[in-house]
Structures are given as structure tokens and as C-alpha cells.
Design an enzyme around this catalytic site. Structure first.
Site, PDB file in Angstrom:
ATOM      1  N   PHE A   1      15.613 -18.768 -10.508  1.00  0.00           N
ATOM      2  CA  PHE A   1      16.239 -18.989  -9.206  1.00  0.00           C
ATOM      3  C   PHE A   1      17.685 -18.513  -9.262  1.00  0.00           C
ATOM      4  CE2 PHE A   1      17.996 -21.054  -5.549  1.00  0.00           C
ATOM      5  CZ  PHE A   1      16.967 -20.914  -4.625  1.00  0.00           C
ATOM      6  N   VAL A   2      18.030 -17.602  -8.365  1.00  0.00           N
ATOM      7  CA  VAL A   2      19.364 -17.002  -8.398  1.00  0.00           C
ATOM      8  C   VAL A   2      20.172 -17.350  -7.149  1.00  0.00           C
ATOM      9  CG1 VAL A   2      18.789 -15.085  -9.929  1.00  0.00           C
ATOM     10  CG2 VAL A   2      18.418 -14.831  -7.464  1.00  0.00           C
TER      11      VAL A   2
ATOM     12  N   LYS B   1      11.324 -10.329  -7.088  1.00  0.00           N
ATOM     13  CA  LYS B   1      10.688 -11.075  -8.180  1.00  0.00           C
ATOM     14  C   LYS B   1       9.201 -10.782  -8.120  1.00  0.00           C
ATOM     15  CE  LYS B   1      13.469 -15.294  -7.836  1.00  0.00           C
ATOM     16  NZ  LYS B   1      13.370 -16.719  -7.459  1.00  0.00           N
TER      17      LYS B   1
ATOM     18  N   ASP C   1      21.552 -18.501  -1.603  1.00  0.00           N
ATOM     19  CA  ASP C   1      22.003 -19.891  -1.679  1.00  0.00           C
ATOM     20  C   ASP C   1      21.033 -20.773  -2.447  1.00  0.00           C
ATOM     21  OD1 ASP C   1      19.969 -19.732   0.469  1.00  0.00           O
ATOM     22  OD2 ASP C   1      20.456 -21.850   0.742  1.00  0.00           O
TER      23      ASP C   1
ATOM     24  N   ASP D   1      10.220 -12.733  -2.695  1.00  0.00           N
ATOM     25  CA  ASP D   1       9.677 -13.731  -3.617  1.00  0.00           C
ATOM     26  C   ASP D   1       8.153 -13.739  -3.430  1.00  0.00           C
ATOM     27  OD1 ASP D   1      10.045 -15.876  -5.475  1.00  0.00           O
ATOM     28  OD2 ASP D   1       9.903 -17.325  -3.863  1.00  0.00           O
TER      29      ASP D   1
ATOM     30  N   ARG E   1      26.669 -19.163  -1.791  1.00  0.00           N
ATOM     31  CA  ARG E   1      26.458 -17.820  -1.226  1.00  0.00           C
ATOM     32  C   ARG E   1      27.637 -16.894  -1.518  1.00  0.00           C
ATOM     33  NH1 ARG E   1      22.062 -17.927   2.347  1.00  0.00           N
ATOM     34  NH2 ARG E   1      21.783 -19.863   3.500  1.00  0.00           N
TER      35      ARG E   1
ATOM     36  N   LYS F   1      20.383 -16.126   6.373  1.00  0.00           N
ATOM     37  CA  LYS F   1      21.760 -15.721   6.225  1.00  0.00           C
ATOM     38  C   LYS F   1      21.945 -14.896   4.958  1.00  0.00           C
ATOM     39  CE  LYS F   1      22.887 -20.317   7.873  1.00  0.00           C
ATOM     40  NZ  LYS F   1      23.302 -21.663   7.405  1.00  0.00           N
ATOM     41  N   GLY F   2      20.947 -14.963   4.091  1.00  0.00           N
ATOM     42  CA  GLY F   2      21.085 -14.434   2.728  1.00  0.00           C
ATOM     43  C   GLY F   2      21.441 -12.961   2.635  1.00  0.00           C
TER      44      GLY F   2
ATOM     45  N   GLU G   1      16.823  -7.396   3.492  1.00  0.00           N
ATOM     46  CA  GLU G   1      16.499  -8.731   2.967  1.00  0.00           C
ATOM     47  C   GLU G   1      17.198  -8.930   1.624  1.00  0.00           C
ATOM     48  OE1 GLU G   1      15.989 -11.611   3.208  1.00  0.00           O
ATOM     49  OE2 GLU G   1      13.917 -12.270   3.011  1.00  0.00           O
ATOM     50  N   ASP G   2      17.529 -10.180   1.318  1.00  0.00           N
ATOM     51  CA  ASP G   2      18.184 -10.464   0.044  1.00  0.00           C
ATOM     52  C   ASP G   2      17.211 -10.384  -1.130  1.00  0.00           C
ATOM     53  OD1 ASP G   2      16.816 -12.791   0.767  1.00  0.00           O
ATOM     54  OD2 ASP G   2      18.563 -14.109   0.657  1.00  0.00           O
TER      55      ASP G   2
HETATM   56  P1  IMP Z   1       9.360 -15.315   0.343  1.00  0.00           P
HETATM   57  O1  IMP Z   1       8.907 -15.500   1.752  1.00  0.00           O
HETATM   58  O2  IMP Z   1       8.692 -16.271  -0.600  1.00  0.00           O
HETATM   59  O3  IMP Z   1       9.280 -13.881  -0.149  1.00  0.00           O
HETATM   60  O4  IMP Z   1      10.842 -15.811   0.266  1.00  0.00           O
HETATM   61  C1  IMP Z   1      11.900 -15.087   0.612  1.00  0.00           C
HETATM   62  C2  IMP Z   1      13.072 -16.012   0.846  1.00  0.00           C
HETATM   63  O5  IMP Z   1      13.121 -17.091  -0.087  1.00  0.00           O
HETATM   64  C3  IMP Z   1      14.341 -15.236   0.681  1.00  0.00           C
HETATM   65  O6  IMP Z   1      14.769 -14.710   1.908  1.00  0.00           O
HETATM   66  C4  IMP Z   1      15.293 -16.255   0.138  1.00  0.00           C
HETATM   67  O7  IMP Z   1      15.951 -16.876   1.230  1.00  0.00           O
HETATM   68  C5  IMP Z   1      14.438 -17.298  -0.545  1.00  0.00           C
HETATM   69  N1  IMP Z   1      14.493 -17.144  -2.008  1.00  0.00           N
HETATM   70  C6  IMP Z   1      13.491 -16.739  -2.819  1.00  0.00           C
HETATM   71  N2  IMP Z   1      13.880 -16.719  -4.104  1.00  0.00           N
HETATM   72  C7  IMP Z   1      15.170 -17.111  -4.111  1.00  0.00           C
HETATM   73  C8  IMP Z   1      16.155 -17.272  -5.162  1.00  0.00           C
HETATM   74  O8  IMP Z   1      15.940 -17.062  -6.358  1.00  0.00           O
HETATM   75  N3  IMP Z   1      17.373 -17.699  -4.745  1.00  0.00           N
HETATM   76  C9  IMP Z   1      17.689 -17.947  -3.440  1.00  0.00           C
HETATM   77  N4  IMP Z   1      16.812 -17.796  -2.443  1.00  0.00           N
HETATM   78  C10 IMP Z   1      15.563 -17.391  -2.774  1.00  0.00           C
HETATM   79 MG    MG Z   2      17.445 -18.431   1.779  1.00  0.00          MG
END
Ligand code: IMP
Ligand code: MG
Length: 173
Positions: free
Chosen positions: A151-152, A130, A158, A102, A164, A42-43, A98-99
Site C-alpha cells: 500500500f503506497v 499493481k 492517500d 489495483d 497525499r 482526488k488521487g 488515474e493514480d
Molecule cells: P481499483 O478499482 O481496485 O483498481 O482501485 C483503484 C483505486 O484504489 C485507486 O484510484 C486508488 O484510489 C485506490 N488504491 C489502490 N491501491 C492503492 C494504494 O496502494 N494506495 C492508495 N490508494 C490505492
Molecule cells: Mg483513493
């Protein structure tokens, strides 16, 4: 849980300015015809709604749901599709919205799934990045802001489904 305190990392005003810059670049980069915006639930929903309106070329929108088997602050590394697109993307110029990037696991999974459906092009727009957390490299064509390993929340992001709707992007203290 008592309301935590938030430190503003990126103000709503800076977000809007950057989203409009990205929209202008997307407008300039793509050839004639519609761009198919695929937002990850949903982000990315606030980023999608602002970015779509910052793009002046024809755009279509759709949503995809991905679960990373995590309810807290870190992902478990396992990913699955929880909601699929409503229509075919074959032959379309697809831009994934994408939001935050990570570890890179979510986007690599989605790139694999969507590239099998033969889009004409497949790129990523991510509001936040990040880089220090990356486990799997991922090529982000349109990146809003690089942030440190904190963590944001806010503007769609969220913590366990809360916060959110904050207008700014904030760090939980
Ligand atoms: P990845 O698969 O590790 O790149 O994670 C991506 C997902 O993790 C994003 O779509 C977010 O939903 C969540 N995420 C990663 N870092 C944060 C953060 O700092 N705050 C909130 N959600 C995060
Ligand atoms: Mg998320």
C-alpha cells in the site's frame, strides 16, 4: 494516530522523469487536435498537473469523481460516480488519468460510463500499476511504474485522506 514511518519506493525525481517520458509518448501518439485529459479525483491530481505540462499538444482538463465505498486500504468492489464531467466528450480524444490500477474495478466502470458518451478515442494513463492485484483486466496505454502488492501513499495517493502531499511515493511501515 502517531506519524508512521515511510519507506520511499519511488523518488520525486524518478516520478518526474517517467512522467516526462509518458508525455513525450502521448505527444507522438495522438493525431492533430486537442487531447481531453480526464483525471479521477482526488488521487490523480498531481499526476495530471505534471503530465499535462509534459504534453506540448493542446490539452483540455476535466475531473470526475468516483467512490469505491472504502475508507481504508481495500476497495469493497462497489463503485459509483460522485462528480461528473463539466462538458461533453462526444467526438473527443479522451485520456483517463488515474493514480493507480489495483483490482481494475474503478477503471472498468469508468470505461463503461465514458464509452457510452461516444468519444473518438478512449485510453488510460496510470502512474502506478499493481498487476498482482488485478481482478478485472484493464488495458493501460500509458503506465508509469509497476509496483509490488504494497500500500503506497504520496504524490496524490492517500491513506484515509492523509499523506497525499508527500513528494515521493512511499510505503507505510
Ligand atoms: P481499483 O478499482 O481496485 O483498481 O482501485 C483503484 C483505486 O484504489 C485507486 O484510484 C486508488 O484510489 C485506490 N488504491 C489502490 N491501491 C492503492 C494504494 O496502494 N494506495 C492508495 N490508494 C490505492
Ligand atoms: Mg483513493
Amino acid at each position: 494516530m502517531p506519524q508512521p514511518s515511510f519507506r520511499v519506493l519511488i523518488t520525486a525525481e524518478r516520478i518526474q522523469k517517467r512522467v516526462h517520458e509518458l508525455g513525450a509518448r502521448i505527444d507522438a501518439d495522438y493525431p492533430e487536435g486537442p487531447v481531453y485529459l480526464v483525471a479521477i479525483l482526488k488521487g490523480a491530481c498531481f499526476f495530471l498537473s505534471d503530465l499535462a505540462r509534459a504534453i506540448t499538444r493542446p490539452a483540455r482538463i476535466d475531473f470526475i469523481g468516483i467512490s469505491s465505498y472504502a475508507k481504508g486500504k481495500t476497495s469493497s468492489g462497489e463503485v459509483k460516480l460522485t462528480k461528473d464531467l463539466d462538458s461533453s466528450i462526444e467526438g473527443a480524444h479522451v485520456l483517463i488519468i488515474e493514480d493507480i490500477v489495483d483490482s481494475g474495478i474503478t477503471l472498468n466502470y469508468l470505461l463503461k460510463v465514458l464509452s457510452q458518451r461516444k468519444p473518438r478515442s478512449l485510453r488510460i494513463a496510470a502512474l502506478l500499476d499493481k498487476p498482482s492485484r488485478r481482478i478485472q483486466p484493464v488495458d493501460v496505454a500509458y503506465s508509469g511504474f509497476q509496483i509490488p502488492d504494497e500500500f503506497v501513499v504520496g504524490y496524490g495517493l492517500d491513506y484515509a485522506e492523509d499523506y497525499r502531499n508527500l513528494k515521493d511515493i512511499c510505503v507505510i511501515e
